[in-house]
Design an enzyme around this catalytic site. Structure first.
Site: not given
Ligand code: SAM
Ligand code: DTB
Ligand code: SF4
Length: 334
Positions: A62, A66, A69, A106, A137, A197, A269
């Protein structure tokens, strides 16, 4: 609409002030939980929990930065990138999730925003999952109004798009987009008639003021999100937030309780981070108003509690899965 908690009239409000939110956080823990639990009972059966299962349909690479992430291309987390999954594979996962009792499926993709060609492939997946009788979702990053409308037409029920942090803290966590970009996508999603959501991540080194600000923004949207995921940061080696001081679990429970009071009709949630939580902490979160979980051994790329641990926990607490709003038979399969 409103309901009665004891003698308290509990209206659905979108005009909360930041001072009111901070005052809730400052309540004695017992008073806060008493109030949150009372409100929870007005709108929900406290023995029911909504069950969602996640699938990463496109993993890693990606372009966004963030700081939490593992899927950002900028951090070396050892994650293996995977292109967009084939529809048959997605349906196989959805069917398995349904067999295990999930009522919502989802699909998450590591995009900044999907291209229209990718959106068409995902629209077909949504229609196929819906045909299984599950709520759908998706979380695909930023969307235009036309893209949101296309997903609605495909039969999508919910779009997940988190604020993730307060507006003030946002630029310390993400530099490749603005907080306003998130709000713009959420408006497109609402305008397309999709259910929202939207929640955030707690434990990223933010202040108590940031947590109040995040919940205040969620609770003063034109309409409360139908689902409010509260994630605890899953710390991943290689990401900038790895090594952040862990948050006091009591403060996490408080966040759930305040979310419940501010948005009494929404599903709150208990999302990422449950693997690191004790059963007792999760029980407190349910008492405080959490009534939805991700279920299945994996979140997107990280571990979730084993299905057997969750089944045992729900049994110990006398809780059961909420029936799907649109499932074929509405029966629990847990
Ligand atoms: N790329 C899209 C976005 O950012 O909206 C969708 C996928 S992204 C992985 C969805 C959500 O996963 C993020 O908004 C964040 O809230 C959650 N997330 C990602 N990494 C995480 C982490 N290490 N711990 C907790 N939540 C995480
Ligand atoms: C949300 O609020 N939490 C989920 C879902 N929406 C997409 C994602 C959590 C991701 C946690 C890190 C991972 O497994 O990559
Ligand atoms: Fe990309 Fe992760 Fe950020 Fe979603 S949360 S935009 S997957 S870097």
């Amino acid at each position: 609409m409103d309901a009665t908690v004891g003698s308290e009239r509990a209206a659905i409000r979108t005009d909360w002030t930041l001072d009111e939110v901070q005052a809730l956080f400052a309540e004695a823990f017992s008073n806060l939980l008493y109030r949150a639990h009372g409100l929870h009972r007005c709108w929900f059966d406290p023995t029911e929990v909504q069950i969602s299962t996640l699938l990463s349909i496109k993993t890693g690479a990606c372009p966004e930065d963030c700081a939490y992430c593992p899927q950002s291309i900028r951090y070396n987390t050892g994650l293996e990138d995977e292109p967009l999954m084939h529809i048959d594979e997605v349906v196989k996962h959805a069917r398995a999730a349904r067999e295990k009792g999930a009522t919502r499926f989802c699909m998450g993709a590591a995009y900044r925003s999907p291209k229209n060609k990718q959106l068409e492939q995902i629209a077909a997946m949504i229609a196929a999952v819906r045909d299984l009788g599950m709520e759908t979702c998706a979380t695909l990053g930023m969307l235009s109004i036309e893209q949101a409308e296309r997903l609605k037409q495909a039969g999508l029920d919910y779009y997940n798009h988190n604020l993730d942090s307060s507006e003030s803290y946002y630029r310390k966590i993400i530099t490749t987009r603005r907080f306003q970009d998130r709000l713009d996508t959420l408006k497109a999603v609402r305008d397309a008639g999709l259910r929202v959501c939207c929640g955030g991540i707690i434990g990223m080194g933010e202040t108590a003021h940031d947590r109040s600000e995040l919940l205040h923004t969620l609770a003063t949207m034109p309409e409360h999100p139908g689902s409010v995921p509260i994630n605890q940061l899953v710390q991943i080696e290689g990401t900038p937030l790895h090594g952040t001081e862990p948050l006091d679990p009591i403060e996490f429970v408080r966040t759930i309780a305040v979310a419940r009071i501010l948005m009494p009709r929404s599903h709150v949630r208990l999302s990422a981070g449950r693997t690191e939580m004790s059963d007792e902490m999760q029980a407190l979160c349910f008492f405080a108003g959490a009534n939805s979980i991700f279920y299945g051994d994996k979140l997107l790329t990280t571990d979730n509690p084993d299905v057997s641990r969750d089944q045992a926990l729900l049994a110990r607490l006398g809780m059961r899965p909420e029936a799907a709003k649109m499932a074929n038979d509405g029966k629990s399969r847990l």
